[in-house]
Write a protein that holds these residues in place. Structure first.
Motif, mmCIF file in Angstrom:
data_model
loop_
_atom_site.group_PDB
_atom_site.id
_atom_site.type_symbol
_atom_site.label_atom_id
_atom_site.label_comp_id
_atom_site.label_asym_id
_atom_site.label_seq_id
_atom_site.Cartn_x
_atom_site.Cartn_y
_atom_site.Cartn_z
ATOM 1 N N UNK A 163 6.981 -13.668 -0.463
ATOM 2 C CA UNK A 163 6.113 -12.652 -0.401
ATOM 3 C C UNK A 163 4.786 -12.782 -0.573
ATOM 4 N N UNK A 164 3.699 -12.251 0.085
ATOM 5 C CA UNK A 164 2.280 -12.554 -0.305
ATOM 6 C C UNK A 164 1.648 -11.307 -0.736
ATOM 7 N N UNK A 165 2.549 -10.379 -1.079
ATOM 8 C CA UNK A 165 2.230 -9.090 -1.812
ATOM 9 C C UNK A 165 2.425 -9.343 -3.313
ATOM 10 N N UNK A 166 1.408 -9.449 -3.941
ATOM 11 C CA UNK A 166 1.559 -9.935 -5.518
ATOM 12 C C UNK A 166 1.976 -8.481 -6.236
ATOM 13 N N UNK A 167 1.555 -7.366 -5.663
ATOM 14 C CA UNK A 167 1.554 -6.117 -6.158
ATOM 15 C C UNK A 167 3.197 -5.874 -6.467
ATOM 16 N N UNK A 168 4.063 -5.917 -5.209
ATOM 17 C CA UNK A 168 5.259 -5.737 -5.160
ATOM 18 C C UNK A 168 6.102 -6.827 -6.098
ATOM 19 N N UNK A 169 5.740 -8.103 -5.981
ATOM 20 C CA UNK A 169 6.377 -9.074 -6.636
ATOM 21 C C UNK A 169 6.463 -8.771 -8.194
ATOM 22 N N UNK A 170 5.147 -8.077 -8.354
ATOM 23 C CA UNK A 170 4.765 -7.706 -9.900
ATOM 24 C C UNK A 170 5.945 -6.681 -10.468
ATOM 25 N N UNK A 171 6.063 -5.664 -9.487
ATOM 26 C CA UNK A 171 6.790 -4.571 -9.936
ATOM 27 C C UNK A 171 8.120 -4.567 -9.777
ATOM 28 N N UNK A 172 8.683 -5.702 -8.758
ATOM 29 C CA UNK A 172 9.981 -5.773 -8.529
ATOM 30 C C UNK A 172 10.830 -6.975 -9.344
ATOM 31 N N UNK A 173 9.996 -8.002 -9.338
ATOM 32 C CA UNK A 173 10.628 -9.211 -9.842
ATOM 33 C C UNK A 173 9.982 -9.389 -11.274
ATOM 34 N N UNK A 176 9.723 -12.315 3.497
ATOM 35 C CA UNK A 176 8.550 -11.330 3.595
ATOM 36 C C UNK A 176 9.352 -9.819 3.883
ATOM 37 N N UNK A 177 10.160 -9.329 3.043
ATOM 38 C CA UNK A 177 10.931 -8.228 3.320
ATOM 39 C C UNK A 177 10.387 -6.901 3.760
ATOM 40 N N UNK A 198 5.862 2.654 3.707
ATOM 41 C CA UNK A 198 6.138 2.781 2.170
ATOM 42 C C UNK A 198 7.467 3.321 1.771
ATOM 43 N N UNK A 199 7.963 4.180 2.459
ATOM 44 C CA UNK A 199 9.055 4.987 2.043
ATOM 45 C C UNK A 199 10.270 3.803 2.293
ATOM 46 N N UNK A 200 10.281 3.254 3.353
ATOM 47 C CA UNK A 200 11.333 2.414 3.637
ATOM 48 C C UNK A 200 11.279 1.221 2.807
ATOM 49 N N UNK A 201 10.182 0.812 2.420
ATOM 50 C CA UNK A 201 9.746 -0.430 1.691
ATOM 51 C C UNK A 201 10.396 -0.256 0.079
ATOM 52 N N UNK A 202 9.942 1.019 -0.203
ATOM 53 C CA UNK A 202 10.767 1.599 -1.588
ATOM 54 C C UNK A 202 12.216 1.551 -1.722
ATOM 55 N N UNK A 203 12.725 2.029 -0.558
ATOM 56 C CA UNK A 203 14.300 1.659 -0.422
ATOM 57 C C UNK A 203 14.652 0.421 -0.274
ATOM 58 N N UNK A 204 14.015 -0.529 0.466
ATOM 59 C CA UNK A 204 14.540 -1.818 0.162
ATOM 60 C C UNK A 204 14.426 -2.368 -1.143
ATOM 61 N N UNK A 216 11.698 -1.384 12.802
ATOM 62 C CA UNK A 216 13.014 -1.167 12.937
ATOM 63 C C UNK A 216 14.004 -2.375 12.684
ATOM 64 N N UNK A 217 13.389 -3.381 13.447
ATOM 65 C CA UNK A 217 13.897 -4.703 13.489
ATOM 66 C C UNK A 217 14.214 -5.017 12.090
ATOM 67 N N UNK A 218 13.051 -5.195 11.340
ATOM 68 C CA UNK A 218 13.204 -5.558 9.949
ATOM 69 C C UNK A 218 14.303 -4.668 9.180
ATOM 70 N N UNK A 219 14.343 -3.463 9.239
ATOM 71 C CA UNK A 219 15.362 -2.689 8.582
ATOM 72 C C UNK A 219 16.567 -3.196 8.845
ATOM 73 N N UNK A 220 16.747 -3.447 10.440
ATOM 74 C CA UNK A 220 18.046 -3.932 10.883
ATOM 75 C C UNK A 220 18.544 -5.027 10.385
#
Lengths: 704, 276
Positions: free
Chosen positions: B219-229, B188-189, B195-201, B167-171
């Protein structure tokens, strides 16, 4: 009698309502809070004082005095209300009905809305109370007066609730926002009307009511008034404790409940940092012990006030005036200690909150000093209601004494303004150097602000007090300046940023204790002994205890007690060192006699004063001074000094120690300081120093 | 209107929400420019001669193992730390000297967000709007859709002290986009988010990037970096190991037989530590 009862009951019901309305505090428990009681108490006092317009004869100069202070009190009460949150709150209406406190009460459902509304902040009650009290002169028993008062409470609550709802439902949002201001204006108008009535005399218009009040009050004994003042406090406390138990049992979630107790004002209004500070403080700050103590104290004070209102007091013989004076001084001094404690506490909590929220605050385009400024302005008024509560009994004093106490109170209020101004700065400054997450309200730096206060409280004349104010102002300003220079979001050990100023550091090291030493040794000289023995006792002991307590926050410094058997064995050699110190002092004294130099005489004292003097000289001063100089300053100085000075810190400490003891005693005290400093290093504790110091003082005392 | 945002079930109107004033002069056209940026803590080198440029509209992932200097870099960019040597500029402003102006233009999400425990979520946002000089009501209305999409499990009318880390992260993410920043720095957003909120972010970030906001996220999530950036900056012990399209990073090591980003990343880190 009847009108008096109506006044008193109505106002007390208001007090009950205000305090209960404020009692669901987010401290995880339900408490009565001082902030809720103070405006109500002030209003009450204003009313009681206003009564005296009637009781004193119209031709008497006292009548004017009374009316002026009645008006003043009510104005203060209005200010205090304005300082409190606006009555309009977004969720108050809805939340009140579902409040666990309310649900826990064994009442039928239809009563709940009534109770919910009755617990709403409703400043409208004040004028209603006046109306009811003055108009209803036919009320013959206090029972019916109380019933009428209850009716007034409910009606006022409804009116307030309705007006807030209407204001919110319509476009009159300004009404919600300006409510406290309106009430303040109303209070001032009411007070002016009373003033006017007092001057116009009984024949004309509203003054007739006052004549009625005079007649009513003349049949009311002092004991009755005193009971009216006294009874509600213990009842409130017991009631509050009972309510607390019930709510805790049914489950009270501070995180869930707190926002509904006091809310952010409606969108559209400007929320300053000071407002946010007040909002968070009201949700965060909860000290049951303090609140109860404050209430008991106010209650005792009210008693003094009621007693003082007794004309007998005015007829007191000159022989009793001294005792009365001492009593007043004690009360002011103790009250000041309490307020100082409150301010330092709040400053510490405030800084702790900021430190916790630093990850957010540091990313916002806001300078730390802006935060600081906002916090200081939120603190400034903190002491005012407390201190204004002292006014009634000051006015009740005989004229000469009353005038003196009045300027004393003025000085104290000004002093607290400065302390509040500098308090947050000082805590910030300390935190920026110590850099730890937990913020202690006990810190040596804060003493710099609170010690001149004692000087101001006990000043023997107005100019002396003003001088004390100037000193305090300088310290407060420097604290602010230093904190503005030092505070930044960059908190990086290697950035080379200034974390305080040289002046501030010097002030901290030197100023604190010299003021203390001055008070400890000269308070009895400054003031005539027979008039001030209580005050002297209270202040000296309080300051010594405070100083001793300061050692709690000496984290990271050398321990106070010697370590291991070797340290204690060495400590056992202290009496021998003490003999050296005494011998040096004796030689010095003989030398002075040869040179025909007279030592200043200590005042001849007897009885309580002598005991106080003995306690200070033989026990208090050695312990307090050793704790400060050898316990704190000696290990703390090396951190502030360049390395080549560091081996000489004990000598430097001894020099500073001697310099606060006056020019004639400088040499023997220097020797004492050197010996105690060396013992501190040799034994690793302060016990040996205390022993030597006591021996020295016993010698000095025995000789004079 | 972001196509990917639509796919996430969002009806966010990116062009109207994050409309930017693009009349910036040439010196401030580049969102981030660091030149030979270094930061040492005592003997430890946190950031070592880092030189990167980020343009408006770019979505850049800052990658690297723990202790690579990602957070330090972000803090240097916000002016929370003074560089030991070199310079960091945001829209032409010196981060160390004009920290306040930089903070005014940048939105920052810290790794471990913290707020005033005694304010509610709404009040926190209002407080931030107040400090940033925004009209409070407008800011809240504009955020309403994002707030709804982020699915706060507790209402924002409760005290922040009772919020979970997620919640704090979302805020914190809400707080960082409240003032329509021209540059977003995120540490590290999606840490601690479901997963749902992460998708929204991610959708929000993409929408912002498409409307011209520069986004730099560690980020240290390569997967996310790969798909987002598209672009990735890889740090190892404070040094720049790679700066370019993530596709290139994958292709670089494709010769070694593998083609996942993770293998490429691990290979690069291994190579770097062997060099040392």
């Amino acid at each position: 009698m009847d009108v008096a009862c109506a006044f008193l009951r109505v106002t007390w019901l208001r007090v009950v309502r205000t305090s209960l309305g404020k009692s669901r505090h987010p401290g995880g428990s339900v408490q009565l809070t001082a902030t809720g009681l103070v405006p109500a108490a002030l209003t009450l006092m204003g009313l009681v004082v206003a009564f005296h317009i009637g009781t004193a004869s119209q031709s008497s100069p006292d009548a004017r005095q009374w009316s002026i202070f009645g008006a003043f009190l009510m104005a203060i009460g209005g200010v205090a209300q304005a300082e409190m949150p606006p009555s309009g709150s977004r969720t108050a209406q809805a939340s009140m009905l579902s409040h666990p406190l309310l649900l826990a009460l064994p009442v039928t459902p239809w009563v709940r809305p009534l109770l919910a509304l009755a617990s709403q902040p409703s400043q409208i009650l004040f004028p209603i109370a006046i109306l009811v009290g003055t108009a209803n002169r036919s009320v013959c028993s206090w029972l019916s007066a109380a019933g009428l008062g209850l009716l007034a409470v409910v009606a006022g609550a409804y009116a307030a609730g309705i007006s807030t709802t209407v204001a919110r439902a319509t476009r009159w949002r300004w009404l919600v926002r300006t409510w406290p201001t309106l009430m303040l204006l109303l209070g001032i108008c009411g007070a002016s009307a009373m003033l006017l009535a007092a001057y116009l005399g009984p024949a004309r218009g509203p003054a007739k009511l006052l004549t009625l009040a005079e007649r009513a009050l003349s049949s009311c004994s002092v004991a009755e008034i005193a009971m009216g003042w006294l009874v509600p406090f213990p009842v409130l406390i017991v009631l509050g404790a009972a309510v607390l138990r019930v709510t805790v049992r049914v489950g009270y979630d501070r995180i869930a409940m707190a926002p509904q107790l006091r809310t952010y004002p409606d969108a559209g209004s400007l929320m300053r940092i000071a407002d946010i500070e007040k909002l968070m403080s009201s949700r965060d700050f909860a000290r049951p012990a303090l609140v109860v103590a404050a209430q008991i104290f106010t209650f005792a004070l009210s008693f003094v006030g009621a007693y003082a209102a007794e004309p007998k007091l005015r007829a007191l013989g000159q022989d009793r005036l001294g005792t009365l004076h001492a009593l007043c001084m004690t009360v002011i001094a103790l009250y000041s200690c309490g307020v100082a404690w409150l301010i330092t506490r709040r400053a510490a909590r405030s800084v702790a909150r900021d430190l916790a929220a630093a990850p957010l605050l540091s990313t916002l385009p806001i300078e730390p000093r802006e935060l600081l400024e906002g916090k200081a302005s939120a603190m400034r008024f903190l002491a005012l209601p407390f201190l204004a509560a002292m006014l009634p009994w000051i006015i009740a004093l005989p004229a000469s004494l009353g005038q003196e106490m009045l300027w004393r109170l003025g000085l104290v209020i000004a002093a607290f303004w400065l302390v509040a101004q500098g308090g947050v700065s000082v805590t910030f400054l300390r935190q920026s150097r110590v850099r730890q997450q937990s913020v202690s309200w006990l810190n040596v730096e804060m003493l710099l602000l609170t010690t001149p206060l004692s000087g101001i409280v006990l000043a023997n004349s107005l100019p002396a007090g003003l001088l004390g104010l100037v000193v305090l102002g300088a310290i407060s300003t420097e604290a602010k300046r230093a904190s503005q220079r030092a505070m930044r979001w960059v908190d990086d050990a290697g950035d080379g940023a200034v974390r305080d100023t040289e002046v501030w550091r010097a002030m901290v090291a030197l100023g604190v204790f010299s003021v203390f030493g001055g008070i400890g040794s000269s308070v009895l000289l400054l003031l005539a002994p027979e008039r001030t023995r209580f005050a002297a006792l209270a202040v000296v002991l309080a300051s010594q205890i405070l100083l001793g307590a300061q050692t709690v926050s000496r984290k990271g410094l050398d321990p106070l007690f010697p370590r291991g058997a070797r340290g204690w064995l060495r400590t056992a050699a202290a009496p021998a060192a003490g003999m050296i110190s005494v011998a040096a002092a004796a030689v010095y004294l003989l030398l002075l006699r040869r040179l025909h130099i007279e030592m200043p005489q200590t005042p001849s004292a007897a009885g309580v004063t002598r005991v106080a003097w003995l306690a200070v000289v033989l026990a208090g001063a050695p312990i307090a001074e050793e704790l400060f100089f050898r316990g704190w300053l000696q290990p703390a100085l090396p951190r502030e000094l360049p390395s080549r000075w560091q081996p000489w810190t004990f000598a430097l400490t001894a020099g500073l120690f001697a310099s606060i003891h006056g020019p004639i005693g400088f040499v023997p005290v220097l020797v004492l300081g050197l010996i105690a400093g060396a013992l501190r290093m040799w034994t690793g504790g302060v016990v040996a120093g205390i022993v030597v110091h006591m021996m020295h003082n016993v010698f000095a005392f025995a000789l004079f | 209107m972001g196509v990917k945002a639509q796919r996430q079930g969002l009806t966010m109107n990116a062009s109207s929400l994050f409309q930017l004033d693009c009349r910036a002069d040439s010196s401030s056209a580049i969102a981030i420019r660091t030149t030979q940026l270094s930061k040492t803590y005592g003997d430890t080198i946190a950031v070592d001669n880092l030189s990167i440029d980020v343009n408006p509209g770019e979505l850049v992932a800052l990658l690297g193992p723990n202790g690579a200097g990602k957070t330090t870099t972000l803090k240097l960019l916000l002016g929370l730390l003074q560089p030991t040597s070199g310079h960091a500029h945001v829209f032409g402003l010196d981060c160390a000297r004009d920290s306040l102006s930089v903070k005014g233009a940048v939105g920052y999400v810290p790794d471990e967000p913290a707020f005033y425990d005694f304010l509610t979520g709404e009040e926190t946002l209002e407080f931030i709007a107040q400090v940033r000089g925004l009209p409070r009501a407008r800011a809240m209305v504009e955020l309403a859709e994002t707030i709804a999409a982020l699915q706060f499990e507790h209402p924002l009318t409760q005290l922040v002290g009772g919020y979970s880390l997620g919640m704090k992260k979302k805020l914190a993410i809400l707080a960082s986009i409240l003032h329509r920043p021209r540059l977003l720095l995120l540490d590290e957003p999606t840490n601690g988010l479901d997963p749902q909120s992460a998708a929204t972010v991610k959708a929000v970030l993409r929408a912002m990037s498409e409307s011209g906001v520069a986004v730099l996220l560690s980020t240290h999530l390569l997967d996310m970096a790969d798909r987002l950036c598209d672009r990735g900056v890889v740090l190892g012990k404070g040094r720049l190991l790679f700066d370019g399209r993530l596709q290139e990073l994958r292709e670089q090591s494709a010769s070694g037989g593998s083609s996942t980003l993770e293998d490429a990343f691990l290979g690069m880190i291994r190579l770097h530590s062997e060099e040392q």
